[in-house]
Write an enzyme that holds these catalytic residues in place. Structure first.
Site, short mmCIF file in Angstrom:
data_model
loop_
_atom_site.label_atom_id
_atom_site.label_comp_id
_atom_site.label_asym_id
_atom_site.label_seq_id
_atom_site.Cartn_x
_atom_site.Cartn_y
_atom_site.Cartn_z
N ARG A 439 0.82 -1.22 0.00
CA ARG A 439 0.00 0.00 0.00
C ARG A 439 0.86 1.27 0.00
O ARG A 439 1.97 1.29 0.52
CB ARG A 439 -0.98 -0.04 1.17
CG ARG A 439 -1.93 -1.22 0.99
CD ARG A 439 -2.97 -1.31 2.04
NE ARG A 439 -3.90 -0.19 1.98
CZ ARG A 439 -4.84 0.04 2.88
NH1 ARG A 439 -4.97 -0.78 3.92
NH2 ARG A 439 -5.65 1.07 2.77
N ASP A 632 -15.34 3.18 2.97
CA ASP A 632 -15.14 1.76 3.27
C ASP A 632 -16.38 0.92 2.95
O ASP A 632 -16.33 -0.31 2.99
CB ASP A 632 -14.80 1.57 4.75
CG ASP A 632 -13.42 2.10 5.06
OD1 ASP A 632 -12.59 2.20 4.13
OD2 ASP A 632 -13.17 2.44 6.24
N ARG A 663 -10.37 -2.54 -4.71
CA ARG A 663 -11.77 -2.91 -4.48
C ARG A 663 -12.65 -2.71 -5.71
O ARG A 663 -13.73 -3.29 -5.78
CB ARG A 663 -12.32 -2.12 -3.28
CG ARG A 663 -11.76 -2.66 -1.98
CD ARG A 663 -12.32 -2.00 -0.75
NE ARG A 663 -11.83 -2.69 0.44
CZ ARG A 663 -11.82 -2.17 1.65
NH1 ARG A 663 -12.28 -0.95 1.87
NH2 ARG A 663 -11.37 -2.88 2.67
#
Ligand code: S3P
Length: 753
Positions: A439, A632, A663
């Protein structure tokens, strides 16, 4: 340590020529026995000063043959043969002299002594140099048993053997010794000589010395008989190793005297402090030592067994199987808010006084933060059913951690801690798991560097991060390039240590838990029209924190109750901070039936009970200003979109690509696998509502993707299998049980591959 070799089992062709083991005690005898049983050497020869040992070695089948004349035996060896010295540490030099005189050039020799510095200097003294043939080694597999009769063929299976090769050591000799130990089942690794001796002084030599001294002290007391008669559990556990071979430990203690004395002195100081605390009835000191030690012991145990903090995380390959259909009914409280739980530990640790936390999230991510602060000397009790007590050390009270801080999967821990650690007097290293190691961290390193921090990242700006302490930070005015609460909080935490007033301008509102909690701890923070200002140096005063249920976890059931027929649920005590309610706003725009009841404020954070009933959802263009407020929750919002009439369009959400997984990609792949049309865009997705067929989807080890697809099972025709779900424990321990209580039917299955 630099390398390790996997365990090998039986071998068809011997991997070395002859093996001459000098000294047939537990260590040498066991290696000889394994070499014979596993056919590791062409011939296994034993040498010992004791005729009795030689006889026993033959009777027990430990060696092929024994020799009485060591010089002759040495002279008969050739290249590819190996000599192993398995005698007590202080006897090694005498054997080395014989080896120096008689062993032909090119024959590998190694030792098994517990101290490496003394053996290496003996070799140097005797040879006048370090020969290429010499490979210093140490199998860490002893026990309190000794002698050839104790030899065991499985002694080294799965045990560490540390080699401490020197620059002069020949690679072919190193490889040969490595292969030999690997063939015996050991895990072989390398370490520098000095490091080996320091580590072993602390982990092995000191415990032996203490066990001997404790037993000796008790044995010499007048009432010793009585003491030993009643000495059970603790005494037995602590003193098992006092039954070890005295000569061997005498040798080790003296051979490693410098390193042993240094840990002994440290222990002596700590014992005096403990004595002092007992005299003064100082409960804080005693509780501090005992709590830290207990936690550290559990931590080591888990590290040694490579376990996660939570048992459920150890099952690396758990799949969820969700049966189609289901009606949701009931009242539940989902686990505590992850963002607030992290901040409660961080801010509580650097506050003055004791912070009592309730409702704490006992998930992997927040436990990683707890462990990090324990590693920096903070006493943290619990968690125990959501209760945690943090004994704050003040802004300048953190201590240098003993090693790298391991933060698992938790991006929040890493980014917030980087800010805090940039302002400390000590160096630190932050590491994480595979996902976290990919990340982006330049988003925090960049502003901190502008403040004067020294931070090194891996290539590409990813972890591990090495933070140099002792830098004087100065305040900056920073415009956040991305709307990120983690970056904002990181800069604010560094601002606590910077000279002057730090200001941060947000491009869009993001969660403001750090601001609220600092204010709750009496720290002056001013937030106005997207600009946050914070000065350094004011004291932080401990305060009680009641962590509300996490809206990000509640979101799964908001969508579940909306898409399942005839459903009506109440989600209790959920945090509804205005910077977090994007999911409610978006679902309401899609037609969801969501009511906020009993709204109240708890320790600076608004909370409510949330009633959700089934509703016919329709697709929408998601307003971009809601993106940071629901960042999220998109995985499960995508599931709502898949069950809605018409298309749902998300834009302005490129941040989703750098979460625990990409995602956008991961969700689109899963939706397609379930029969839904999902078009990937650089910064979002277009989803056509439709019929979910069921099937198998991959979570990519991302907790929120796993839970989102589990909810999809409610509306699919056939069962949905979600692969690789262990990471759900990072944010939502107990998810499956809670979901099943509400009306889902999920079973956990071990994945075979
Ligand atoms: C968090 C901020 C968000 C969020 C993360 C928790 C926090 O990340 O996605 O789960 O606690 O500050 P970003 O700041 O990267 O948007």
């Amino acid at each position: 340590m630099s390398s390790s070799t996997p365990v090998q089992s039986s071998i068809e062709t011997p991997i070395i020529g002859r093996l001459l083991v000098i000294g047939l005690g537990l260590i040498g005898g066991s290696l000889a026995l394994i070499a014979r049983q596993r056919n590791l050497a062409v011939e296994v020869i034993g040498a010992s000063r004791s005729q009795q040992t030689l006889k026993a070695a033959m009777t027990l089948g430990v060696v092929d043959r024994v020799v009485n004349n060591l010089p002759d035996a040495l002279q008969s060896l050739q290249e590819n043969d190996v000599v192993v010295i398995g005698v007590p540490t202080l006897t090694v030099p005498a054997i080395l002299k014989t080896i120096c005189e008689y062993l032909p050039k090119g024959v590998t020799f190694t030792d098994a002594a517990s101290v490496k510095g003394s053996v290496v200097s003996a070799v140097h003294d005797i040879y006048g140099r370090i020969p290429a043939e010499f490979v210093p080694g140490h199998p860490i597999a002893g026990s309190e048993k000794s002698g050839v009769a104790a030899a065991r063929a499985d002694l080294y299976e799965g045990h560490q053997v540390i080699l401490t090769p020197l620059k002069e050591t020949g690679p072919e000799h190193l490889a040969r010794v490595r292969k030999l130990w690997g063939g015996a089942g050991a895990l072989v690794s390398d370490m520098p000589v000095a490091e080996h001796d320091e580590v072993l002084a602390a982990t092995s030599h000191l415990p032996h010395l203490l066990a001997y001294t404790l037993v000796d002290t008790l044995a010499s007391m007048e009432e010793n008989r009585e003491i030993f008669r009643y000495a059970a559990g603790g005494f037995r556990d602590f003193t098992r190793i006092a039954a070890s071979d005295p000569l061997m430990w005498h040798d080790i203690t003296l051979a490693n005297s410098d390193a042993v004395l240094s840990v002994l002195d440290e222990l002596g100081e700590n014992l005096s402090a403990l004595r002092h605390a007992i005299i003064n009835n100082d409960s804080d000191h005693l509780l501090g030592v005992y709590t830290r030690a207990r936690v550290a012991r559990n931590h080591f145990q888990k590290m040694l067994e490579k376990k996660a903090y939570l048992e459920s995380m150890n099952e690396k390959a758990i799949n969820y199987r969700v049966q189609p259909g289901g009606v949701l009914k009931g009242e539940v409280r989902v686990p505590g808010d992850k963002s607030i739980s992290h901040r409660a530990i961080i801010i509580g640790s650097i506050a003055e006084g004791v912070t009592n936390i309730s409702g704490f999230l006992e998930g992997e991510d927040s436990l990683a933060t707890v462990q990090a602060f324990r590693d920096m000397g903070v006493v943290i009790e619990g968690p125990n059913r959501g209760r945690v007590v943090v004994h704050g050390v003040g802004l300048h009270g953190l201590k240098a951690p003993p090693g790298p801080l391991y933060l698992g999967n938790s991006g929040t821990s890493m980014r917030l801690l980087t800010g805090l650690l940039a302002g400390q007097q000590f160096d630190s290293i932050l590491t994480g798991d595979e996902s976290l190691s990919r990340r982006p961290m330049l988003r925090v390193a960049d502003p901190l560097r502008l403040m004067g921090a020294k931070i090194a990242t891996a290539e590409g700006g990813t972890p591990p991060l090495s933070i140099s302490g002792n830098q004087s930070l100065k305040a900056i005015d920073y415009k956040l390039p991305v709307a990120s609460a983690q970056v904002k909080s990181c800069v604010m935490l560094a601002g606590l240590y910077a000279q002057g007033e730090t200001s941060i301008t947000e491009p869009a509102p993001t969660r403001d838990h750090t601001e609220r909690m600092l204010i709750g701890f009496s720290y002056p923070v001013v937030a106005n029209s997207g600009v946050i200002r914070i000065d350094s140096g004011a004291p932080l005063l401990a305060s009680a924190i009641d962590v509300p249920a996490d809206i990000s976890s509640a979101a799964f059931f908001m969508v579940a109750a909306s898409i399942a027929r005839d459903s009506d649920i109440l989600l209790k005590h959920v945090g509804i901070n205005p910077t977090r309610i994007g999911v409610i706003n978006i679902l309401r725009l899609m037609g969801a039936n969501i009511e906020l009841l009993n709204e109240r404020s708890m320790a600076g954070e608004p909370v409510a009970d949330i009633r959700v009933r089934s509703a016919a959802l329709h697709g929408i263009n998601i307003p971009e200003d809601q993106v940071p407020l629901a960042i999220d929750e998109f995985p499960v919002i995508f599931i709502a979109a898949a069950c809605a009439r018409g298309s749902t369009v998300l834009t302005g959400a490129e941040e989703l690509r750098v979460k625990e997984s990409d995602r956008i990609q991961a969700m689109a792949e899963g939706l397609l696998a379930l029969g839904i049309t999902a078009q990937v865009q650089a910064d979002g997705m277009v989803i056509e509502g439709g019929t979910l067929s069921g099937g198998e989807v991959e979570s990519h080890g991302d907790h929120r993707i796993a839970m989102a697809f589990t909810i999809a099972g409610l509306r699919s025709k056939m069962p949905v299998v979600v692969r690789n779900c262990s990471n759900v424990a990072t944010s939502f321990p107990g998810f499956v049980d809670l979901a099943n209580t509400l009306g889902l039917t999920i079973t956990e299955e071990k994945c075979d591959d």
